[in-house]
Write a protein that holds these residues in place. Structure first.
Motif, PDB file in Angstrom:
ATOM      1  N   ASN A 162       0.680  -1.258  -0.056  1.00  0.00           N
ATOM      2  CA  ASN A 162       0.099   0.028  -0.044  1.00  0.00           C
ATOM      3  C   ASN A 162       0.924   1.270  -0.081  1.00  0.00           C
ATOM      4  O   ASN A 162       0.431   2.214  -0.647  1.00  0.00           O
ATOM      5  N   LEU A 163       1.989   1.301   0.617  1.00  0.00           N
ATOM      6  CA  LEU A 163       2.876   2.312   0.577  1.00  0.00           C
ATOM      7  C   LEU A 163       3.533   2.705  -0.659  1.00  0.00           C
ATOM      8  O   LEU A 163       3.879   3.740  -1.050  1.00  0.00           O
ATOM      9  N   GLN A 179       7.013  11.378   4.947  1.00  0.00           N
ATOM     10  CA  GLN A 179       6.648  10.321   5.665  1.00  0.00           C
ATOM     11  C   GLN A 179       6.169   8.921   5.284  1.00  0.00           C
ATOM     12  O   GLN A 179       6.486   8.118   5.964  1.00  0.00           O
ATOM     13  N   ALA A 180       5.796   8.893   4.001  1.00  0.00           N
ATOM     14  CA  ALA A 180       5.309   7.806   3.329  1.00  0.00           C
ATOM     15  C   ALA A 180       6.746   6.850   2.923  1.00  0.00           C
ATOM     16  O   ALA A 180       6.885   5.794   3.102  1.00  0.00           O
ATOM     17  N   TYR A 181       7.819   7.678   2.495  1.00  0.00           N
ATOM     18  CA  TYR A 181       9.167   6.929   2.459  1.00  0.00           C
ATOM     19  C   TYR A 181       9.463   6.414   3.968  1.00  0.00           C
ATOM     20  O   TYR A 181      10.128   5.363   3.931  1.00  0.00           O
ATOM     21  N   ASN A 182       9.586   7.422   4.920  1.00  0.00           N
ATOM     22  CA  ASN A 182      10.015   6.770   6.248  1.00  0.00           C
ATOM     23  C   ASN A 182       9.099   5.458   6.675  1.00  0.00           C
ATOM     24  O   ASN A 182       9.801   4.595   7.209  1.00  0.00           O
ATOM     25  N   ALA A 183       7.987   5.626   6.514  1.00  0.00           N
ATOM     26  CA  ALA A 183       7.048   4.319   6.690  1.00  0.00           C
ATOM     27  C   ALA A 183       7.368   3.043   5.924  1.00  0.00           C
ATOM     28  O   ALA A 183       7.457   1.987   6.544  1.00  0.00           O
ATOM     29  N   LEU A 184       7.754   3.493   4.770  1.00  0.00           N
ATOM     30  CA  LEU A 184       8.123   2.352   3.685  1.00  0.00           C
ATOM     31  C   LEU A 184       9.574   1.735   4.224  1.00  0.00           C
ATOM     32  O   LEU A 184       9.819   0.330   4.185  1.00  0.00           O
ATOM     33  N   GLY A 185      10.391   2.530   4.561  1.00  0.00           N
ATOM     34  CA  GLY A 185      11.886   2.155   5.204  1.00  0.00           C
ATOM     35  C   GLY A 185      11.661   1.359   6.661  1.00  0.00           C
ATOM     36  O   GLY A 185      12.311   0.301   6.625  1.00  0.00           O
ATOM     37  N   TYR A 186      10.517   1.777   7.258  1.00  0.00           N
ATOM     38  CA  TYR A 186      10.356   1.022   8.589  1.00  0.00           C
ATOM     39  C   TYR A 186       9.788  -0.261   8.323  1.00  0.00           C
ATOM     40  O   TYR A 186      10.178  -1.230   8.867  1.00  0.00           O
ATOM     41  N   ALA A 187       9.012  -0.361   7.351  1.00  0.00           N
ATOM     42  CA  ALA A 187       8.431  -1.798   7.005  1.00  0.00           C
ATOM     43  C   ALA A 187       9.591  -2.520   6.598  1.00  0.00           C
ATOM     44  O   ALA A 187       9.510  -3.823   6.858  1.00  0.00           O
ATOM     45  N   TYR A 188      10.221  -1.936   5.642  1.00  0.00           N
ATOM     46  CA  TYR A 188      11.394  -3.013   5.128  1.00  0.00           C
ATOM     47  C   TYR A 188      12.473  -3.437   6.500  1.00  0.00           C
ATOM     48  O   TYR A 188      13.056  -4.372   6.325  1.00  0.00           O
ATOM     49  N   PHE A 189      12.813  -2.405   7.261  1.00  0.00           N
ATOM     50  CA  PHE A 189      13.507  -2.634   8.644  1.00  0.00           C
ATOM     51  C   PHE A 189      12.932  -3.750   9.294  1.00  0.00           C
ATOM     52  O   PHE A 189      13.826  -4.700   9.750  1.00  0.00           O
ATOM     53  N   GLN A 190      11.449  -3.688   9.267  1.00  0.00           N
ATOM     54  CA  GLN A 190      11.011  -4.850  10.250  1.00  0.00           C
ATOM     55  C   GLN A 190      11.285  -6.170   9.749  1.00  0.00           C
ATOM     56  O   GLN A 190      11.016  -7.041  10.361  1.00  0.00           O
ATOM     57  N   GLN A 191      11.373  -6.182   8.237  1.00  0.00           N
ATOM     58  CA  GLN A 191      11.554  -7.461   7.576  1.00  0.00           C
ATOM     59  C   GLN A 191      12.895  -7.649   7.501  1.00  0.00           C
ATOM     60  O   GLN A 191      13.236  -8.913   6.761  1.00  0.00           O
TER      61      GLN A 191
END
Length: 265
Positions: A162-163, A179-191
């Motif tokens: 979705n991001l 903010q969307a890029y930061n959220a996407l980076g966080y999702a990748y980080f969690q994976q």
């Protein structure tokens, strides 16, 4: 506590002058008093009956006679003394435990209710946004909102999808896109896809240079990919915008010491 208990009227003592006082007699009295208090705490419904049933004065008199000390106690006075102590301690302990239990129950109930409400809110938001996405009526901000909801639900694969959709069709302000890029980076980080996380965090700080959270996230991602120099630079960027940021200060100090040691080797 028992040892410092003042003497009460009605307690008569006799001591044989011919024999020395037994060194263990005082300990016997303390031990006997503890037995009374334990019995009281185990059955709050019959405190006075159990105190009287034990007849505390009788064992002491018997022990005194055996040792030749000639102890004599007023049984009713001794029962009253020990009974008052047992009752007082039992009531205080019960109130203490009851207060602690009520506090724990209230705190636990609050956390459970809050978690349920948050989860319900997330489910409702995800449902509404999902219907718009499936119908093709969703715009970039709604993809972004749905992506953030999926992050909070820890559904990282759906969050990334979705991001990415939000970023591909973004028509809002560049600062909001960060903010969307930061959220996407966080999702990748969690994976644990740290290299991809670095790419997205860098996009975020390029669009919004004062984005402190993204700078800290970038520093953390650089540490994961074993690039301490770049991580230190990211934390230092955070400190230029937020000098009191504790996370950046701690990580920057640690990395500075580590790099200094490596240079000396």
């Amino acid at each position: 506590m028992m040892a410092s208990m003042p003497s009460r009227p009605g307690v008569a003592t006799r001591r044989s002058p011919a024999l020395p006082r037994a060194s263990g007699s005082r300990g016997v009295a303390i031990s006997q008093g503890r037995v009374v208090m334990r019995v009281q705490s185990s059955d709050a419904g019959s405190k006075s009956e159990k105190v009287r049933a034990l007849k505390i004065a009788d064992p002491f008199a018997a022990l005194g006679a055996v040792a030749g000390l000639g102890w004599a106690f007023d049984a009713s006075a001794s029962e009253q003394v020990f009974g008052e102590i047992a009752l007082g301690l039992d009531t205080g302990v019960q109130l203490l435990y009851l207060g602690a239990l009520l506090t724990l129950l209230a705190g636990g109930s609050f956390l459970v209710v809050r978690q349920v409400l948050v989860r319900r809110e997330l489910e409702n938001t995800a449902k509404d946004m999902g219907e718009k996405v499936r119908s093709g009526r969703a715009v970039s901000e709604e993809y972004f909102e749905l992506g953030v909801v999926m992050l909070r639900k820890k559904s990282f694969t759906q969050a990334i999808s979705n991001l990415e959709m939000a970023l591909s069709s973004w028509d809002g302000e560049p600062e909001e896109k960060a903010q969307a890029y930061n959220a996407l980076g966080y999702a990748y980080f969690q994976q644990e896809k740290y290299e991809k996380a670095v790419v997205e965090y860098k996009q975020a700080v390029e669009l919004q240079p004062g984005y402190v959270t993204a700078w800290n996230n970038l520093g953390n991602a650089y540490e994961k990919v074993k690039q301490p120099e770049q991580a230190l630079e990211a934390y230092q960027e955070t400190l230029t915008y937020a000098p009191d940021n504790e996370i950046a200060k701690q990580r920057a100090d640690m990395l500075t010491r580590r790099l200094t040691r490596l240079q000396r080797m």
